[in-house]
Design a protein around this motif. Structure first.
Motif, mmCIF file in Angstrom:
data_model
loop_
_atom_site.group_PDB
_atom_site.id
_atom_site.type_symbol
_atom_site.label_atom_id
_atom_site.label_comp_id
_atom_site.label_asym_id
_atom_site.label_seq_id
_atom_site.Cartn_x
_atom_site.Cartn_y
_atom_site.Cartn_z
ATOM 1 N N PRO A 1 29.975 26.113 20.011
ATOM 2 C CA PRO A 1 29.610 27.087 18.827
ATOM 3 C C PRO A 1 28.868 28.235 19.386
ATOM 4 O O PRO A 1 29.108 29.404 18.555
ATOM 5 N N VAL A 2 28.289 28.357 20.374
ATOM 6 C CA VAL A 2 27.676 29.728 20.813
ATOM 7 C C VAL A 2 28.800 30.289 21.243
ATOM 8 O O VAL A 2 28.974 31.904 20.811
ATOM 9 N N TYR A 3 29.844 30.126 21.689
ATOM 10 C CA TYR A 3 31.084 30.689 22.199
ATOM 11 C C TYR A 3 31.821 31.476 20.961
ATOM 12 O O TYR A 3 32.148 32.614 20.804
ATOM 13 N N ALA A 4 31.729 30.404 19.661
ATOM 14 C CA ALA A 4 32.761 30.806 18.607
ATOM 15 C C ALA A 4 31.671 32.063 17.795
ATOM 16 O O ALA A 4 32.542 32.852 17.387
ATOM 17 N N HIS A 5 30.594 31.733 17.907
ATOM 18 C CA HIS A 5 29.776 32.828 17.210
ATOM 19 C C HIS A 5 29.918 34.078 18.005
ATOM 20 O O HIS A 5 30.035 35.211 17.118
ATOM 21 N N TRP A 6 29.886 33.838 19.206
ATOM 22 C CA TRP A 6 29.810 35.254 20.038
ATOM 23 C C TRP A 6 31.080 36.008 19.902
ATOM 24 O O TRP A 6 31.382 37.293 19.685
ATOM 25 N N GLN A 7 32.388 35.214 19.706
ATOM 26 C CA GLN A 7 33.772 35.736 19.846
ATOM 27 C C GLN A 7 33.999 36.047 18.148
ATOM 28 O O GLN A 7 35.107 36.599 17.926
ATOM 29 N N GLY A 8 33.239 35.767 17.425
ATOM 30 C CA GLY A 8 33.344 35.570 15.813
ATOM 31 C C GLY A 8 34.755 34.948 15.593
ATOM 32 O O GLY A 8 35.554 35.337 14.852
ATOM 33 N N GLU A 9 34.755 33.692 16.015
ATOM 34 C CA GLU A 9 35.999 32.931 15.785
ATOM 35 C C GLU A 9 35.484 31.657 15.140
ATOM 36 O O GLU A 9 35.238 30.527 15.710
ATOM 37 N N PRO A 10 35.289 31.398 13.701
ATOM 38 C CA PRO A 10 34.953 30.230 13.020
ATOM 39 C C PRO A 10 35.724 29.403 12.987
ATOM 40 O O PRO A 10 35.492 27.953 13.031
ATOM 41 N N PHE A 11 37.221 29.727 13.409
ATOM 42 C CA PHE A 11 38.336 28.466 13.159
ATOM 43 C C PHE A 11 37.978 27.633 14.671
ATOM 44 O O PHE A 11 38.337 26.372 14.426
ATOM 45 N N LEU B 1 35.132 26.239 15.422
ATOM 46 C CA LEU B 1 34.270 25.265 15.178
ATOM 47 C C LEU B 1 35.012 24.121 14.105
ATOM 48 O O LEU B 1 34.916 23.005 14.182
ATOM 49 N N ALA B 2 35.863 24.595 13.340
ATOM 50 C CA ALA B 2 36.603 23.709 12.524
ATOM 51 C C ALA B 2 37.821 22.655 13.497
ATOM 52 O O ALA B 2 38.090 21.661 13.330
ATOM 53 N N LEU B 3 38.545 23.633 14.264
ATOM 54 C CA LEU B 3 39.399 22.927 15.323
ATOM 55 C C LEU B 3 38.653 21.922 16.274
ATOM 56 O O LEU B 3 39.139 20.724 16.298
ATOM 57 N N PHE B 4 37.331 22.264 16.820
ATOM 58 C CA PHE B 4 36.805 21.302 17.880
ATOM 59 C C PHE B 4 35.860 20.147 17.055
ATOM 60 O O PHE B 4 35.886 19.232 17.467
ATOM 61 N N GLY B 5 35.605 20.644 15.848
ATOM 62 C CA GLY B 5 35.015 19.463 15.036
ATOM 63 C C GLY B 5 35.951 18.415 14.583
ATOM 64 O O GLY B 5 35.606 17.226 14.716
ATOM 65 N N ARG B 6 37.026 18.788 14.233
ATOM 66 C CA ARG B 6 38.450 17.804 14.173
ATOM 67 C C ARG B 6 38.469 17.032 15.445
ATOM 68 O O ARG B 6 38.816 15.745 15.436
ATOM 69 N N VAL B 7 38.510 17.659 16.516
ATOM 70 C CA VAL B 7 38.805 16.926 18.033
ATOM 71 C C VAL B 7 37.467 15.862 17.892
ATOM 72 O O VAL B 7 37.686 14.684 18.390
ATOM 73 N N LEU C 1 28.882 24.512 11.290
ATOM 74 C CA LEU C 1 27.888 24.255 12.401
ATOM 75 C C LEU C 1 27.143 22.912 12.317
ATOM 76 O O LEU C 1 27.032 22.218 13.250
ATOM 77 N N ALA C 2 26.700 22.594 11.085
ATOM 78 C CA ALA C 2 25.853 21.506 11.018
ATOM 79 C C ALA C 2 26.901 20.148 11.196
ATOM 80 O O ALA C 2 26.541 19.218 11.689
ATOM 81 N N LEU C 3 27.875 20.467 10.496
ATOM 82 C CA LEU C 3 29.141 19.128 10.673
ATOM 83 C C LEU C 3 29.570 19.122 12.126
ATOM 84 O O LEU C 3 29.580 17.883 12.822
ATOM 85 N N TYR C 4 29.499 20.274 12.816
ATOM 86 C CA TYR C 4 30.130 20.036 14.235
ATOM 87 C C TYR C 4 29.034 19.376 15.033
ATOM 88 O O TYR C 4 29.156 18.472 15.667
#
Length: 327
Positions: free
Chosen positions: A22-32, A34-40, A160-163
């Motif tokens: 999530p830190v990397y996703a926020h830094w890169q501006g890639e909310p997708f 979180l959804a992808l790895f949340g599914r993982v 983020l909460a779901l992840y």
């Protein structure tokens, strides 16, 4: 257990990367991401549940999507009636999966081989067609959720909460699986896989052990269903389809059947490969199938299972000659 063994290092490294993603996703501006790895994470929990049966009990369930769907529909049905409490959603999912798992498990545990596979598939298909006929809850089209599960201290209404909720569940399930397979329960279960007739002759109530494993697996899969419903904010009969059960089996086999962390690696590899191939071609399923066949042929123990120096094997050697007293 050797902390320097390849499997421990790989597992620890992957968990660390998942914790920091999530830190990397926020830094890169890639909310997708979180959804992808949340599914993982969600499917990793479901694959871990199936691995308890398939990897350590030798029971091939081709209908475990049933419990994933029951968990999701527990959230959807309660939300439809205005019940947003996550604790009630979770209790409903655990209760439904326990009851259905106990009833269906009592039937399937009296069979083996192809009959076991077909009966588990039949139960899943029964509930699949039941879900498609529930017109009040969307029928074949499914239904959307208007709010995430509310657990009081936190609510699963943000990626983020779901992840992190899914990540916490994954850690808890890994700890539970580690405890189970190293306990006398796990040793007896593995003994049943090696030679159930001999275990019965030694006085072990094998039906109880195998049924208990089936119900535990069903309930864990139900928890994954609760997370899946909150991840997609949608509930659909497709969650109960036989194709979903097949995907779970592939994840377990791809990662390493009968290993503690293998299903997590399998879920990660399967879903990332799926997303990557979708970007390349519309015929991604053909390429996916060929790649999976190739991996299984090259390494029948799976990606994670092919790593040597296994702590689990040193702690739990194969039960070729089960003793009267489980260690």
């Amino acid at each position: 257990m050797h902390l320097s063994s390849p499997r421990v290092l790989v597992a620890g490294g992957l968990l660390l990367l998942l914790a920091l993603l999530p830190v990397y996703a926020h830094w890169q501006g890639e909310p997708f991401l979180l959804a992808l790895f949340g599914r993982v994470l969600v499917y990793a929990v479901a694959a871990l549940a199936l691995n308890l049966l398939l990897g350590f009990g030798g029971m091939v369930s081709f209908g475990h999507a049933l419990y994933l769907g029951l968990g999701a529909y527990s959230v959807g049905v309660m939300s439809h009636y205005g019940i947003e409490s996550g604790w009630l959603h979770l209790a409903g999912a655990l209760g439904a999966c326990a009851v259905v798992g106990l009833v269906s498990g009592y039937v399937v545990m009296r069979t083996s081989g192809i009959a076991f596979i077909m009966i588990t598939l039949a139960f899943a298909q029964m509930f699949y067609f039941l879900a498609t006929g529930l017109d009040g809850f969307g029928g074949d089209d499914g239904m959307s959720l208007f709010a995430g599960s509310d657990f009081g201290a936190f609510r699963l209404d943000t990626p983020l909460a779901l992840y992190y909720a899914a990540f916490g569940v994954l850690l808890a399930v890994l700890a539970l699986m580690h405890r189970l397979i190293h306990a006398p329960f796990g040793m007896v279960l593995r003994g049943c896989q090696a030679n159930e007739r001999r275990m019965r002759a030694l006085g072990f109530p094998t039906l109880r052990y195998r049924l208990a494993a089936y119900v535990i697996s069903a309930m864990i899969c139900g928890v994954a269903g609760v997370l899946l419903a909150n991840l997609t904010m949608y509930v659909s009969p497709s969650y109960l389809a036989w194709t979903t059960s097949g995907e779970l089996i592939v994840m377990v086999v791809l990662g390493g059947i009968g290993t503690l962390f293998g299903p997590v690696v399998g879920a990660l590899a399967f879903l990332l490969l799926e997303e990557g191939l979708k970007l390349l071609t519309g015929h991604w399923m053909l390429i996916m199938g060929l790649l999976i066949v190739g991996v299984v042929l090259v390494s029948r123990r799976g990606v994670y299972g092919s790593l040597r120096d296994t702590p689990l094997r040193r702690a739990c050697p194969p039960l070729r000659q089960p003793s009267g007293e489980p260690q």
